[in-house]
Design a protein around this motif. Structure first.
Motif, PDB file in Angstrom:
ATOM      1  N   UNK A  96      49.072  29.678  27.285  1.00 40.27           N
ATOM      2  CA  UNK A  96      49.462  29.855  28.612  1.00 40.27           C
ATOM      3  C   UNK A  96      48.668  31.027  29.460  1.00 40.27           C
ATOM      4  N   UNK A  97      48.372  32.274  28.731  1.00 45.44           N
ATOM      5  CA  UNK A  97      47.429  33.383  29.248  1.00 45.44           C
ATOM      6  C   UNK A  97      46.223  32.740  29.596  1.00 45.44           C
ATOM      7  N   UNK A  98      45.499  32.093  28.629  1.00 42.50           N
ATOM      8  CA  UNK A  98      44.372  31.625  28.702  1.00 42.50           C
ATOM      9  C   UNK A  98      43.995  30.547  30.000  1.00 42.50           C
ATOM     10  N   UNK A  99      45.137  29.735  30.272  1.00 44.51           N
ATOM     11  CA  UNK A  99      45.201  28.875  31.398  1.00 44.51           C
ATOM     12  C   UNK A  99      45.459  29.555  32.742  1.00 44.51           C
ATOM     13  N   UNK A 100      46.277  30.748  32.669  1.00 42.61           N
ATOM     14  CA  UNK A 100      46.576  31.609  33.958  1.00 42.61           C
ATOM     15  C   UNK A 100      45.128  32.586  34.152  1.00 42.61           C
ATOM     16  N   UNK A 101      44.512  32.784  33.211  1.00 39.49           N
ATOM     17  CA  UNK A 101      43.161  33.467  33.719  1.00 39.49           C
ATOM     18  C   UNK A 101      42.268  32.710  34.574  1.00 39.49           C
ATOM     19  N   UNK A 102      42.418  31.494  34.607  1.00 39.47           N
ATOM     20  CA  UNK A 102      41.352  30.537  35.102  1.00 39.47           C
ATOM     21  C   UNK A 102      41.460  30.386  36.646  1.00 39.47           C
ATOM     22  N   UNK A 103      42.736  30.538  37.098  1.00 42.25           N
ATOM     23  CA  UNK A 103      43.016  30.788  38.728  1.00 42.25           C
ATOM     24  C   UNK A 103      42.783  31.986  38.900  1.00 42.25           C
ATOM     25  N   UNK A 104      43.183  32.946  38.282  1.00 43.71           N
ATOM     26  CA  UNK A 104      42.861  34.283  38.763  1.00 43.71           C
ATOM     27  C   UNK A 104      41.419  34.530  38.809  1.00 43.71           C
ATOM     28  N   UNK A 105      40.554  33.961  37.788  1.00 46.98           N
ATOM     29  CA  UNK A 105      39.017  34.149  38.139  1.00 46.98           C
ATOM     30  C   UNK A 105      38.715  33.598  39.318  1.00 46.98           C
ATOM     31  N   UNK A 106      39.297  32.525  39.728  1.00 39.15           N
ATOM     32  CA  UNK A 106      39.049  31.685  41.063  1.00 39.15           C
ATOM     33  C   UNK A 106      39.216  32.559  42.162  1.00 39.15           C
ATOM     34  N   UNK A 107      40.454  33.025  42.349  1.00 40.61           N
ATOM     35  CA  UNK A 107      40.965  33.645  43.454  1.00 40.61           C
ATOM     36  C   UNK A 107      40.214  35.082  43.429  1.00 40.61           C
ATOM     37  N   UNK A 108      39.956  35.843  42.417  1.00 39.95           N
ATOM     38  CA  UNK A 108      39.104  37.123  42.299  1.00 39.95           C
ATOM     39  C   UNK A 108      37.534  36.718  42.985  1.00 39.95           C
ATOM     40  N   UNK A 109      37.194  35.825  42.405  1.00 33.70           N
ATOM     41  CA  UNK A 109      35.629  35.563  42.809  1.00 33.70           C
ATOM     42  C   UNK A 109      35.629  35.253  44.324  1.00 33.70           C
ATOM     43  N   UNK A 110      36.433  34.565  45.030  1.00 33.58           N
ATOM     44  CA  UNK A 110      36.491  34.195  46.520  1.00 33.58           C
ATOM     45  C   UNK A 110      36.785  35.470  46.866  1.00 33.58           C
ATOM     46  N   UNK A 111      37.681  36.187  46.384  1.00 36.47           N
ATOM     47  CA  UNK A 111      38.225  37.542  47.194  1.00 36.47           C
ATOM     48  C   UNK A 111      37.021  38.499  47.186  1.00 36.47           C
ATOM     49  N   UNK A 112      36.356  38.492  46.262  1.00 33.52           N
ATOM     50  CA  UNK A 112      34.935  39.421  46.096  1.00 33.52           C
ATOM     51  C   UNK A 112      33.884  39.195  47.247  1.00 33.52           C
ATOM     52  N   UNK A 113      33.891  37.969  47.846  1.00 33.61           N
ATOM     53  CA  UNK A 113      32.589  37.520  48.568  1.00 33.61           C
ATOM     54  C   UNK A 113      32.806  38.518  50.063  1.00 33.61           C
ATOM     55  N   UNK A 114      34.062  38.654  50.717  1.00 32.83           N
ATOM     56  CA  UNK A 114      33.965  39.456  51.986  1.00 32.83           C
ATOM     57  C   UNK A 114      34.084  40.767  51.632  1.00 32.83           C
ATOM     58  N   UNK A 115      34.156  41.306  50.478  1.00 29.76           N
ATOM     59  CA  UNK A 115      33.960  42.591  49.947  1.00 29.76           C
ATOM     60  C   UNK A 115      32.602  43.037  49.531  1.00 29.76           C
ATOM     61  N   UNK A 116      31.856  41.957  49.343  1.00 23.30           N
ATOM     62  CA  UNK A 116      30.340  42.339  49.154  1.00 23.30           C
ATOM     63  C   UNK A 116      30.015  42.794  47.824  1.00 23.30           C
ATOM     64  N   UNK A 117      31.061  42.164  46.849  1.00 16.72           N
ATOM     65  CA  UNK A 117      30.723  42.801  45.511  1.00 16.72           C
ATOM     66  C   UNK A 117      29.715  41.980  44.676  1.00 16.72           C
ATOM     67  N   UNK A 118      28.606  42.278  45.066  1.00 17.78           N
ATOM     68  CA  UNK A 118      27.449  41.385  44.329  1.00 17.78           C
ATOM     69  C   UNK A 118      26.291  42.352  44.447  1.00 17.78           C
ATOM     70  N   UNK A 119      25.612  41.887  43.330  1.00 24.79           N
ATOM     71  CA  UNK A 119      24.223  42.947  43.121  1.00 24.79           C
ATOM     72  C   UNK A 119      23.136  42.561  44.186  1.00 24.79           C
ATOM     73  N   UNK A 120      22.352  43.311  44.505  1.00 23.82           N
ATOM     74  CA  UNK A 120      21.237  43.137  45.621  1.00 23.82           C
ATOM     75  C   UNK A 120      20.361  42.181  45.079  1.00 23.82           C
ATOM     76  N   UNK A 121      20.391  41.309  44.087  1.00 19.69           N
ATOM     77  CA  UNK A 121      19.478  40.402  43.918  1.00 19.69           C
ATOM     78  C   UNK A 121      19.689  39.043  44.593  1.00 19.69           C
ATOM     79  N   UNK A 122      20.956  38.730  45.173  1.00 23.50           N
ATOM     80  CA  UNK A 122      21.119  37.773  46.135  1.00 23.50           C
ATOM     81  C   UNK A 122      22.400  37.668  46.868  1.00 23.50           C
ATOM     82  N   UNK A 123      22.714  36.865  47.718  1.00 20.50           N
ATOM     83  CA  UNK A 123      23.822  37.057  48.571  1.00 20.50           C
ATOM     84  C   UNK A 123      25.313  36.863  47.761  1.00 20.50           C
ATOM     85  N   UNK A 124      26.273  37.165  48.508  1.00 18.29           N
ATOM     86  CA  UNK A 124      27.471  37.278  48.037  1.00 18.29           C
ATOM     87  C   UNK A 124      27.968  35.671  47.867  1.00 18.29           C
TER      88      UNK A 124
END
Length: 245
Positions: A96-124
């Motif tokens: 159950x936890x392993x399945x719950x991690x997947x949408x958390x990764x999804x939303x955290x990843x999209x949440x990071x784009x406007x915050x600019x949380x990416x290395x300088x090698x490529x765009x967010x």
């Protein structure tokens, strides 16, 4: 009693438990070192990398991933202690936890784009391919782990490689690797190389790669290397812009 091909016998079982226990500890150490400044030891240690403030979503992500690592290691210890009854009960909650991690990764990843949380090698937007492309691989590994729960040898391999998918983001944050494309590629290849001990274990114990190791290795390779295809084609930003959030 010598180790047998199917892992039976006291000596073989002990060796197998040591192998999985050491793999779990290596994964935990790699992730802890990588996320020490941004999560585990937040504001206590620092690396020469950006260390953005924690949000509720990133905290949830960190807690869920840490809980998975704790359960994974506990499951190994429960088998070693011959408490398979508790192992099976905890395994349900682990899935159950392993399945719950997947949408958390999804939303955290999209949440990071406007915050600019990416290395300088490529765009967010392009960088979001790194965590987002891990999701289908992890979903496959989790499903195969559940589907093969009555086949211990296949089950434990899928669960191990599901956990290996978490190594790359941790290892990539180590200060050893410069924040450029070469550093990213090197850390990514080393993260994928964490599967080599499993391949060597298969060859030692059964003489060839277990079918589950082969299938799991393909999923891990997709998680680690599919991003370069999308980056090369330049189409990932167009894909991520239409994802629901």
């Amino acid at each position: 009693m010598a180790t047998t091909a199917n892992g039976t016998g006291a000596t073989g079982q002990d060796a197998e438990r040591r192998f999985y226990g050491r793999m779990a500890l290596a994964i935990i150490i790699a992730i802890f070192i990588g996320f020490a400044p941004s999560f585990y030891l937040f504001q206590m240690v620092s690396y020469p990398r950006p260390n953005p403030p924690l949000t509720a979503l990133t905290v949830a992500h960190g807690i869920a991933a840490t809980a998975w690592l704790a359960i994974f290691y506990t499951q190994i210890r429960l088998v070693a202690a011959k408490r398979r009854d508790i192992h099976r009960q905890l395994g349900v909650w682990g899935m159950v936890l392993g399945a719950a991690i997947l949408p958390i990764i999804y939303f955290t990843s999209l949440h990071a784009i406007p915050r600019g949380l990416h290395p300088p090698i490529i765009d967010a937007e392009s960088w979001s391919a790194v965590p987002l492309l891990a999701i289908p691989a992890m979903a496959y590994l989790l499903w195969m782990g559940w589907r093969n729960r009555m086949d211990p040898q296949a089950h434990k391999r899928f669960m191990l490689v599901y956990t290996l998918c978490m190594v790359e983001p941790g290892l990539g944050r180590w200060p050893l690797f410069p924040p450029n494309m070469a550093g990213h590629v090197i850390s990514n290849v080393l993260a994928f190389a964490f599967i080599i001990p499993l391949v060597m274990w298969d060859r030692k114990t059964i003489g060839s790669m277990h079918w589950a190791t082969k299938a799991a290795a393909v999923a891990l390779a997709f998680s680690c290397f599919a991003r370069y295809i999308f980056w090369g084609l330049g189409i990932w930003p167009d894909i991520v812009r239409v994802l629901p959030y």
